[in-house]
Motif scaffolding. Structure first.
Motif, mmCIF file in Angstrom:
data_model
loop_
_atom_site.group_PDB
_atom_site.id
_atom_site.type_symbol
_atom_site.label_atom_id
_atom_site.label_comp_id
_atom_site.label_asym_id
_atom_site.label_seq_id
_atom_site.Cartn_x
_atom_site.Cartn_y
_atom_site.Cartn_z
ATOM 1 N N VAL A 115 -16.144 -5.339 11.682
ATOM 2 C CA VAL A 115 -15.011 -5.937 13.199
ATOM 3 C C VAL A 115 -14.325 -4.622 13.392
ATOM 4 N N ALA A 116 -13.785 -3.882 11.731
ATOM 5 C CA ALA A 116 -12.267 -2.621 11.978
ATOM 6 C C ALA A 116 -13.508 -1.319 12.620
ATOM 7 N N GLN A 117 -14.363 -1.273 11.740
ATOM 8 C CA GLN A 117 -15.524 0.145 12.139
ATOM 9 C C GLN A 117 -16.156 -0.262 13.500
ATOM 10 N N GLU A 118 -16.300 -1.190 14.191
ATOM 11 C CA GLU A 118 -16.969 -1.283 14.910
ATOM 12 C C GLU A 118 -15.690 -0.852 16.255
ATOM 13 N N ARG A 119 -14.709 -1.498 16.337
ATOM 14 C CA ARG A 119 -13.390 -1.311 17.067
ATOM 15 C C ARG A 119 -13.216 0.136 17.288
ATOM 16 N N PHE A 120 -13.108 0.472 15.669
ATOM 17 C CA PHE A 120 -12.168 1.514 16.012
ATOM 18 C C PHE A 120 -13.469 2.874 16.035
ATOM 19 N N GLN A 121 -14.082 2.882 15.536
ATOM 20 C CA GLN A 121 -15.385 3.460 15.057
ATOM 21 C C GLN A 121 -15.393 5.001 14.196
ATOM 22 N N ARG A 122 -15.000 4.049 12.986
ATOM 23 C CA ARG A 122 -14.430 4.959 11.516
ATOM 24 C C ARG A 122 -15.745 4.072 11.015
ATOM 25 N N TYR A 123 -15.920 4.691 9.584
ATOM 26 C CA TYR A 123 -16.391 4.149 8.620
ATOM 27 C C TYR A 123 -15.907 3.071 8.184
ATOM 28 N N GLY A 124 -16.403 2.330 7.213
ATOM 29 C CA GLY A 124 -15.576 1.694 6.120
ATOM 30 C C GLY A 124 -15.210 1.974 5.324
ATOM 31 N N GLU A 125 -15.462 3.484 4.964
ATOM 32 C CA GLU A 125 -14.515 4.166 4.116
ATOM 33 C C GLU A 125 -13.021 4.175 4.481
ATOM 34 N N THR A 126 -13.266 5.040 5.598
ATOM 35 C CA THR A 126 -12.018 5.199 6.256
ATOM 36 C C THR A 126 -11.323 4.153 6.511
ATOM 37 N N ILE A 127 -11.984 2.764 7.530
ATOM 38 C CA ILE A 127 -10.825 1.979 7.416
ATOM 39 C C ILE A 127 -10.458 1.512 6.566
ATOM 40 N N SER A 128 -10.899 1.275 4.923
ATOM 41 C CA SER A 128 -10.277 0.954 3.973
ATOM 42 C C SER A 128 -9.205 1.765 3.767
ATOM 43 N N ARG A 129 -10.161 2.944 3.438
ATOM 44 C CA ARG A 129 -8.547 4.106 2.772
ATOM 45 C C ARG A 129 -7.267 3.959 3.725
ATOM 46 N N HIS A 130 -7.533 3.669 4.967
ATOM 47 C CA HIS A 130 -6.072 3.914 5.858
ATOM 48 C C HIS A 130 -5.315 2.209 5.555
ATOM 49 N N PHE A 131 -6.300 1.527 5.618
ATOM 50 C CA PHE A 131 -5.716 0.257 5.505
ATOM 51 C C PHE A 131 -4.679 0.088 4.159
ATOM 52 N N SER A 132 -5.101 0.726 2.881
ATOM 53 C CA SER A 132 -4.678 0.060 1.705
ATOM 54 C C SER A 132 -3.570 1.352 1.427
ATOM 55 N N LEU A 133 -3.173 1.926 2.270
ATOM 56 C CA LEU A 133 -2.689 3.296 2.329
ATOM 57 C C LEU A 133 -1.353 3.035 3.062
ATOM 58 N N VAL A 134 -1.997 1.958 4.516
ATOM 59 C CA VAL A 134 -0.414 1.929 5.707
ATOM 60 C C VAL A 134 -0.156 0.427 4.925
ATOM 61 N N LEU A 135 -1.199 -0.362 4.157
ATOM 62 C CA LEU A 135 -0.244 -1.406 2.949
ATOM 63 C C LEU A 135 0.603 -1.180 2.081
ATOM 64 N N ASN A 136 0.562 -0.341 1.460
ATOM 65 C CA ASN A 136 1.730 0.261 0.363
ATOM 66 C C ASN A 136 2.625 0.599 0.845
ATOM 67 N N LYS A 137 3.263 1.199 2.404
ATOM 68 C CA LYS A 137 3.976 1.724 2.310
ATOM 69 C C LYS A 137 4.907 0.333 3.545
ATOM 70 N N VAL A 138 4.073 -0.437 3.750
ATOM 71 C CA VAL A 138 4.700 -1.433 4.023
ATOM 72 C C VAL A 138 5.536 -2.275 3.734
ATOM 73 N N CYS A 139 4.763 -2.381 2.099
ATOM 74 C CA CYS A 139 5.035 -3.252 1.020
ATOM 75 C C CYS A 139 6.472 -2.938 0.519
ATOM 76 N N ASN A 140 6.574 -1.186 0.557
ATOM 77 C CA ASN A 140 7.052 -0.622 0.450
ATOM 78 C C ASN A 140 9.036 -1.031 0.824
ATOM 79 N N MET A 141 8.487 -0.981 2.270
ATOM 80 C CA MET A 141 9.518 -1.613 3.058
ATOM 81 C C MET A 141 10.487 -2.308 3.196
ATOM 82 N N GLY A 142 9.108 -3.912 2.677
ATOM 83 C CA GLY A 142 9.569 -4.848 2.105
ATOM 84 C C GLY A 142 10.481 -5.037 1.372
ATOM 85 N N LYS A 143 10.715 -4.230 0.653
ATOM 86 C CA LYS A 143 12.201 -4.065 -0.279
ATOM 87 C C LYS A 143 12.843 -4.087 0.020
#
Length: 398
Positions: A115-143
């Protein structure tokens, strides 16, 4: 040429023909898939254009809130902090704002990669990579965000100080503790130990919050079958858990599922406790019910915090099929975002609704009070039981 030789030549010619046919079919399939396929990312309204519209000053601000579960100024502050304090960087084709937008959109609406691919017009690998990257940064912020501002808890919380129902009776109370279950997706062979209440696979999460609905501690990753008491003892006993132990004379409010140890004050059992029970029944009578009503009213802060968390971040109730480690990270990330919004938002609809409704969290995640094991024969229990009686008598006498 004899008959056997002719038959052998015929079979060889037939095999060669089938091989050629197979090659031809494979060539046609390859051409259809890779050379002549119809492009899938053809929308002229790509993610960066959509983000630019949502962030524009002349766009109705409710659109940003509905899509990303926070107002535009909070979104901009979040993006700035992730860049300047936690090292988030954009890629060649995707800027930081779009990466954060993808992440919040997926968390807020509980959607998966396609669903994110269709909304942002990005390929699945791009969505997955960016999601994981931001997820790690937000978890660091959680500390940094999921912890008390003052570990000595020297100040009486404003909620208690300004409410005659609670002050001075609960002046030494520093927060509330409870557990909640978050949906978990597991492979079939590993599901049994994660089946929690209601027969669903869940992750059992222990959290502590202050009286501003901010999480100051979270213990994640436990399987749904794990008892709250087991998680509690593990959390307070581990040296690396950074658990904010109550200083001498201070205490957290807990429900009947937790032991009445020093620093953890539970309600009276075998009398009404939860707020809906008091709303639907007669006025509290006797010192036990009066205490339980005040205790439940104050401890509802953690119920309402969980309520806001799950209403704002739908991914917690419709978890996609991520690896379990990532599911655990998502819980931490949503709690970090929860705290960030609470600290930075001038107004927020979800928090305002919870502030006005003492029973807000009960309708979202109504946990059953677990009559757990209590240390009824030790000095710690006697100390807290004496404190409970003292508060109860002061409440009823006032």
């Amino acid at each position: 040429m004899d008959y056997s030789q002719q038959k052998e030549n015929h079979e060889q010619e037939e095999d060669e023909f089938l091989d050629l046919l197979s090659i031809a079919n494979a060539s046609i399939a390859y051409q259809a898939m890779h050379l002549s396929k119809q492009p899938s990312m053809t929308s002229s309204y790509a993610g960066y254009a959509w983000m630019r519209e949502l962030m524009a000053e002349d766009t109705n601000p409710i659109k940003c809130y509905n899509m990303f579960r926070m107002h535009r100024d909070v979104f901009n502050n979040l993006t700035r902090d992730l860049v300047t304090r936690y090292g988030l960087k954009g890629s060649r084709n995707t800027n930081v704002e779009e990466m954060v937008g993808m992440f919040l959109y997926m968390l807020g609406h509980g959607i998966g990669n396609r669903v994110a691919q269709e909304r942002f017009q990005r390929y699945g690998e791009t969505i997955s990579r960016h999601f994981s990257l931001v997820l790690n940064k937000v978890c660091n912020m959680g500390k940094d965000l999921i912890q008390p501002i003052d570990r000595q808890f020297q100040e009486v919380p404003e909620k208690i100080k300004k409410d005659r129902q609670f002050y001075p009776y609960f002046k030494d109370c520093i927060g509330a503790m409870d557990g909640t279950h978050i949906q978990a997706v597991l492979p079939t062979y590993d599901q049994i130990r994660f089946i929690g209440r209601k027969g669903k696979t869940t992750q059992n999460v222990l959290a502590v919050c202050n009286f501003n609905m901010e999480f100051i501690y979270v213990c994640v990753g436990w399987e749904g079958q794990a008892h709250d008491t087991r998680i509690f003892y593990d959390a307070i006993g581990r040296r690396d858990a950074q658990f904010p132990h109550p200083p001498p004379g201070k205490y957290y409010l807990v429900d009947a599922g937790y032991p009445n140890l020093t620093g953890y004050l539970g309600p009276y059992r075998e009398v009404r406790y939860r707020l809906p029970e008091f709303r639907q029944g007669p006025t509290p009578t006797g010192h036990r019910e009066v205490f339980n009503h005040a205790h439940s009213s104050l401890r509802s802060e953690i119920e309402r915090a969980f309520g806001v968390l799950k209403m704002k971040w739908k991914i917690l109730t419709t978890m996609p099929n991520y690896p379990y480690k990532k599911q655990v990270q998502i819980v931490i990330a949503t709690m970090a975002l929860h705290n960030f919004i609470r600290k930075n938002a001038v107004t927020d609809t979800d928090f305002e609704t919870a502030d006005l409704d003492p029973e807000y969290g009960y309708s979202v995640d109504h946990d059953v009070v677990n009559e757990g094991t209590s240390a009824s024969n030790n000095n710690a229990f006697l100390d807290m039981a004496h404190l409970r009686d003292e508060i109860a008598m002061n409440l009823i006498n006032s």
